[in-house]
Design a protein around this motif. Structure first.
Motif, PDB file in Angstrom:
ATOM      1  N   PHE A 201       0.862  -1.180   0.000  1.00 16.93           N
ATOM      2  CA  PHE A 201       0.000   0.000   0.000  1.00 16.93           C
ATOM      3  C   PHE A 201       0.899   1.231   0.000  1.00 16.93           C
ATOM      4  N   PRO A 202       0.568   2.280  -0.743  1.00 15.68           N
ATOM      5  CA  PRO A 202       1.366   3.501  -0.700  1.00 15.68           C
ATOM      6  C   PRO A 202       1.454   4.041   0.734  1.00 15.68           C
ATOM      7  N   GLY A 203       2.671   4.314   1.164  1.00 16.72           N
ATOM      8  CA  GLY A 203       2.880   4.888   2.486  1.00 16.72           C
ATOM      9  C   GLY A 203       2.927   3.896   3.624  1.00 16.72           C
ATOM     10  N   TRP A 204       2.900   2.590   3.335  1.00 15.86           N
ATOM     11  CA  TRP A 204       2.882   1.613   4.438  1.00 15.86           C
ATOM     12  C   TRP A 204       4.194   1.667   5.212  1.00 15.86           C
ATOM     13  N   VAL A 205       4.079   1.726   6.529  1.00 14.57           N
ATOM     14  CA  VAL A 205       5.234   1.748   7.425  1.00 14.57           C
ATOM     15  C   VAL A 205       4.786   1.194   8.769  1.00 14.57           C
ATOM     16  N   ASP A 206       5.712   0.568   9.504  1.00 13.61           N
ATOM     17  CA  ASP A 206       5.292  -0.058  10.764  1.00 13.61           C
ATOM     18  C   ASP A 206       6.238   0.211  11.930  1.00 13.61           C
ATOM     19  N   ASN A 207       7.154   1.192  11.785  1.00 20.30           N
ATOM     20  CA  ASN A 207       8.063   1.502  12.896  1.00 20.30           C
ATOM     21  C   ASN A 207       8.407   2.985  12.892  1.00 20.30           C
ATOM     22  N   PHE A 208       8.997   3.434  14.003  1.00 20.07           N
ATOM     23  CA  PHE A 208       9.328   4.857  14.165  1.00 20.07           C
ATOM     24  C   PHE A 208      10.789   5.157  13.845  1.00 20.07           C
ATOM     25  N   ASN A 209      11.486   4.230  13.215  1.00 19.50           N
ATOM     26  CA  ASN A 209      12.908   4.412  12.952  1.00 19.50           C
ATOM     27  C   ASN A 209      13.167   5.497  11.904  1.00 19.50           C
ATOM     28  N   GLY A 210      14.342   6.120  12.023  1.00 16.14           N
ATOM     29  CA  GLY A 210      14.807   7.066  11.010  1.00 16.14           C
ATOM     30  C   GLY A 210      13.893   8.252  10.771  1.00 16.14           C
ATOM     31  N   PRO A 211      13.701   8.641   9.508  1.00 16.46           N
ATOM     32  CA  PRO A 211      12.879   9.806   9.170  1.00 16.46           C
ATOM     33  C   PRO A 211      11.432   9.684   9.656  1.00 16.46           C
ATOM     34  N   THR A 212      10.932   8.455   9.783  1.00 18.74           N
ATOM     35  CA  THR A 212       9.553   8.283  10.256  1.00 18.74           C
ATOM     36  C   THR A 212       9.376   8.893  11.636  1.00 18.74           C
TER      37      THR A 212
ATOM     38  N   LYS B 165       1.150  13.057  36.150  1.00 20.65           N
ATOM     39  CA  LYS B 165       2.447  12.478  35.821  1.00 20.65           C
ATOM     40  C   LYS B 165       3.139  13.320  34.754  1.00 20.65           C
ATOM     41  N   PRO B 166       4.411  13.688  34.961  1.00 17.71           N
ATOM     42  CA  PRO B 166       5.132  14.438  33.928  1.00 17.71           C
ATOM     43  C   PRO B 166       5.360  13.579  32.684  1.00 17.71           C
ATOM     44  N   GLN B 167       5.141  14.153  31.512  1.00 17.47           N
ATOM     45  CA  GLN B 167       5.246  13.397  30.266  1.00 17.47           C
ATOM     46  C   GLN B 167       6.286  13.948  29.299  1.00 17.47           C
ATOM     47  N   LEU B 168       6.370  15.272  29.212  1.00 17.89           N
ATOM     48  CA  LEU B 168       7.182  15.862  28.156  1.00 17.89           C
ATOM     49  C   LEU B 168       8.683  15.693  28.366  1.00 17.89           C
ATOM     50  N   VAL B 169       9.171  15.845  29.572  1.00 16.89           N
ATOM     51  CA  VAL B 169      10.618  15.722  29.807  1.00 16.89           C
ATOM     52  C   VAL B 169      11.123  14.326  29.437  1.00 16.89           C
ATOM     53  N   PRO B 170      10.476  13.240  29.903  1.00 17.14           N
ATOM     54  CA  PRO B 170      10.926  11.900  29.461  1.00 17.14           C
ATOM     55  C   PRO B 170      10.810  11.707  27.946  1.00 17.14           C
ATOM     56  N   LEU B 171       9.761  12.305  27.358  1.00 17.41           N
ATOM     57  CA  LEU B 171       9.570  12.185  25.914  1.00 17.41           C
ATOM     58  C   LEU B 171      10.696  12.868  25.150  1.00 17.41           C
ATOM     59  N   TYR B 172      11.080  14.053  25.617  1.00 12.33           N
ATOM     60  CA  TYR B 172      12.161  14.780  24.954  1.00 12.33           C
ATOM     61  C   TYR B 172      13.505  14.083  25.124  1.00 12.33           C
ATOM     62  N   ARG B 173      13.698  13.407  26.243  1.00 18.83           N
ATOM     63  CA  ARG B 173      14.947  12.658  26.433  1.00 18.83           C
ATOM     64  C   ARG B 173      15.072  11.564  25.372  1.00 18.83           C
ATOM     65  N   LYS B 174      13.983  10.843  25.124  1.00 17.50           N
ATOM     66  CA  LYS B 174      13.987   9.807  24.086  1.00 17.50           C
ATOM     67  C   LYS B 174      14.214  10.425  22.709  1.00 17.50           C
ATOM     68  N   LEU B 175      13.541  11.548  22.459  1.00 16.85           N
ATOM     69  CA  LEU B 175      13.669  12.212  21.166  1.00 16.85           C
ATOM     70  C   LEU B 175      15.101  12.661  20.921  1.00 16.85           C
ATOM     71  N   HIS B 176      15.726  13.251  21.939  1.00 19.31           N
ATOM     72  CA  HIS B 176      17.090  13.741  21.776  1.00 19.31           C
ATOM     73  C   HIS B 176      18.087  12.604  21.573  1.00 19.31           C
ATOM     74  N   ARG B 177      17.841  11.449  22.212  1.00 21.49           N
ATOM     75  CA  ARG B 177      18.704  10.289  21.975  1.00 21.49           C
ATOM     76  C   ARG B 177      18.586   9.815  20.526  1.00 21.49           C
ATOM     77  N   ALA B 178      17.347   9.795  20.022  1.00 23.87           N
ATOM     78  CA  ALA B 178      17.125   9.375  18.633  1.00 23.87           C
ATOM     79  C   ALA B 178      17.764  10.355  17.656  1.00 23.87           C
ATOM     80  N   ILE B 179      17.622  11.654  17.922  1.00 27.03           N
ATOM     81  CA  ILE B 179      18.198  12.672  17.047  1.00 27.03           C
ATOM     82  C   ILE B 179      19.717  12.587  17.050  1.00 27.03           C
ATOM     83  N   GLN B 180      20.284  12.329  18.217  1.00 27.90           N
ATOM     84  CA  GLN B 180      21.740  12.206  18.320  1.00 27.90           C
ATOM     85  C   GLN B 180      22.259  11.072  17.444  1.00 27.90           C
TER      86      GLN B 180
END
Length: 547
Positions: free
Chosen positions: A275-286, A409-424
């Motif tokens: 299917f056009p656009g099919w993807v199943d993970n958050f890796n890389g550019p996704t 429960k705090p959500q954004l700080v843990p989320l940004y930590r994961k995001l920054h690790r992925a970006i790195q």
């Protein structure tokens, strides 16, 4: 005595008439059989072994073989027990996913060809029982090796065990296969990322694979972790390093086996199949697209003029299937390497990705947006650092502080930590550029029939990036975030509200700064009213969000 039917000969004039009539009616199917795909025909009555069938590329490979090579005899998939599920249960769960809907519809009963094999790449002999090993060695003629740990920050010991030793164990099994015609190893174009120009050859590794294997086998995890930066020097992570070692090991230990290597660049969502656009993970550019669509990613260090070597997953799989046919049919004298990339034939820069993707994200917004999407790439490391501080850290800590004070429960700080690790992990690939030679791929494209160019298309030149990225973003929304297209109108209304709230917040912040800092000076009030009138005019000139 009547002649057999096969010896019956029609007069030439009648044959010509029949052919012309068939053409006039839109084809020759009534008298002349339509030419079929040589690649698909090659797989007829052959048995295949696939490693990594549950991965992103593995799923597309299995689906494509079931649908387009429907006359295969058996497809064995190597699966290990996971999370309390046995291989048979894992295969049943895999087949329930949407990716196989089209194959089930077009080729009813095709899934019966799939047979799970209990095994594990990290175990001696792949952990395959004697009976299953006998089954594979006496039946399999095509092997696709796509299993690997693709985590960039995987510990070196684990990465070597999976990517290098796992390849060795599979090669040992292949040597026992009596009917093997092709072993296709899926590598990565970035296994030689220490070079600017990457040709379709297996380069000498910095250290022989066996030396690394011997080293990590006697060291404990902590010591290996300390030495890892020194061992992989010249490469950004353990993934690219161990994939380079695996290629060398193949050359050294495959012997007379018919081997080929396919090196995709940055694998992204499907272009057309299943299917056009099919993807199943958050890796890389996704992951970057998702983070931007949620308004979380606001800045990233990237060289906008560098090539973003994206390659759709179905292009890679079509090439992999075709390479197996060519390897078995032509038996090249050496291991051929195929760089599967887009940069040399259909150029797209990271700046182009940003310019195309942001408007599409706003046109097809997601639900659950934290901030109004407005991310950007910057060439300046300093500016990126300041932007990350202002737009990532400050809002996340302020909002999570309010959450804690209100008992949430705090959500954004843990989320940004994961995001920054992925970006790195990704930053190395967005700030460097390579030139990949793809002569073998172009050679193969010339060798295949017109039918195969349609059925197993791996020519990236015809891809239209704006259309593809729109399908990509819609695919993320539909297949990954599980948001139906029917929910787009409500998502757009929600995004419009967030846009208004964002503008109000900006206005309030400017007002408070003015009130606190500037209103104490003479003439400030007059300037204030001039500023307000300018803000109103600018606001009215802002483009409206697509409704």
């Amino acid at each position: 005595m009547a002649e057999p039917f096969c010896c019956l000969v029609l007069p030439d004039c009648l044959i010509c008439f029949a052919v012309e009539l068939a053409i006039d009616r839109g084809g020759m199917s009534t008298m002349v059989e339509t030419r079929s795909s040589p690649v698909a025909n090659f797989y007829k009555e052959r048995s295949i072994l696939i490693t990594g069938a549950t991965g992103f590329m593995g799923k597309v490979l299995v689906e494509k073989l079931l649908r387009s090579c429907s006359e295969t005899k058996t497809i064995y998939v190597l699966l290990r027990p996971k999370e309390g599920q046995e291989p048979k249960q894992r295969l049943d769960e895999l087949l329930k996913t949407k990716i196989f809907d089209r194959a089930k519809k077009e080729q009813p009963g095709c899934i019966s060809k799939l047979v799970p094999i209990h095994g594990d790449l990290t175990l001696p002999g792949l952990g395959i029982s004697a009976s299953d090993q006998s089954l594979l060695t006496s039946n399999v003629s095509i092997v696709f090796h796509s299993a690997a740990t693709v985590k960039f920050d995987e510990p070196l010991k684990r990465s070597v065990d999976m990517n290098v030793l796992g390849t060795r164990r599979l090669v040992e099994l292949c040597h026992k296969m009596t009917h093997l015609e092709a072993l296709i190893h899926v590598s990565t174009a970035y296994c030689n990322c220490d070079r600017k120009q990457v040709d379709e050859v297996v380069y000498d590794p910095p250290v022989p694979p066996q030396k690394i294997i011997d080293t990590i086998q006697w060291m404990d995890e902590d010591l290996v972790g300390i030495l890892t930066p020194h061992l992989i020097k010249g490469r950004p992570n353990t993934y690219t390093y161990t994939k380079a070692l695996a290629e060398t090991l193949l050359v050294e230990e495959s012997g007379a086996l018919p081997v080929a290597i396919v090196r995709p660049s940055i694998v992204t969502a499907a272009w057309k199949e299943p299917f056009p656009g099919w993807v199943d993970n958050f890796n890389g550019p996704t992951g970057l697209i998702v983070a931007t669509s949620k308004g979380i990613l606001r800045s990233m260090h990237c060289k906008s003029s560098n090539i973003a070597d994206l390659i759709p997953v179905d292009v890679v799989i079509n090439l992999v299937i075709t390479v197996a046919w060519y390897t078995a049919s032509h038996r090249p004298n050496s291991i051929l390497v195929y760089n599967c990339c887009s940069g040399s034939s259909n150029k797209l820069t990271w700046g182009g990705v940003e310019r195309l993707a942001i408007p599409l994200i706003l046109r097809h917004p997601s639900h659950g947006v934290f901030f109004y999407p407005n991310g950007s790439f910057t060439n300046s490391r300093l500016w990126n650092y300041l932007s990350v501080f202002l737009y990532h850290h400050v809002p996340s800590y302020c909002i999570d502080l309010v959450a804690v004070l209100t008992g949430n429960k705090p959500q954004l700080v843990p989320l940004y930590r994961k995001l920054h690790r992925a970006i790195q992990c990704l930053e190395y690939f967005t700030t460097h550029e390579w030139s990949f030679n793809s002569n073998n791929l172009l050679m193969l494209l010339e060798k295949i029939s017109p039918e195969d160019k349609q059925e197993f298309n791996f020519d990236i030149k015809a891809l239209h990036w704006p259309t593809y990225l729109e399908d990509y973003i819609l695919g993320i929304r539909q297949f990954l975030l599980k948001e139906e297209l029917s929910s787009l109108p409500s998502a757009r209304k929600s995004l419009k509200r967030i846009y208004m709230y964002t503008k109000m917040a900006h206005f309030l912040l400017i007002f408070l700064l003015w009130k606190v800092v500037f209103m104490r000076y003479n003439g400030a009030r007059k300037l204030w009213f001039i500023f307000i009138s300018m803000v109103v005019k600018l606001y009215n000139m802002l483009p409206r969000i697509a409704s």
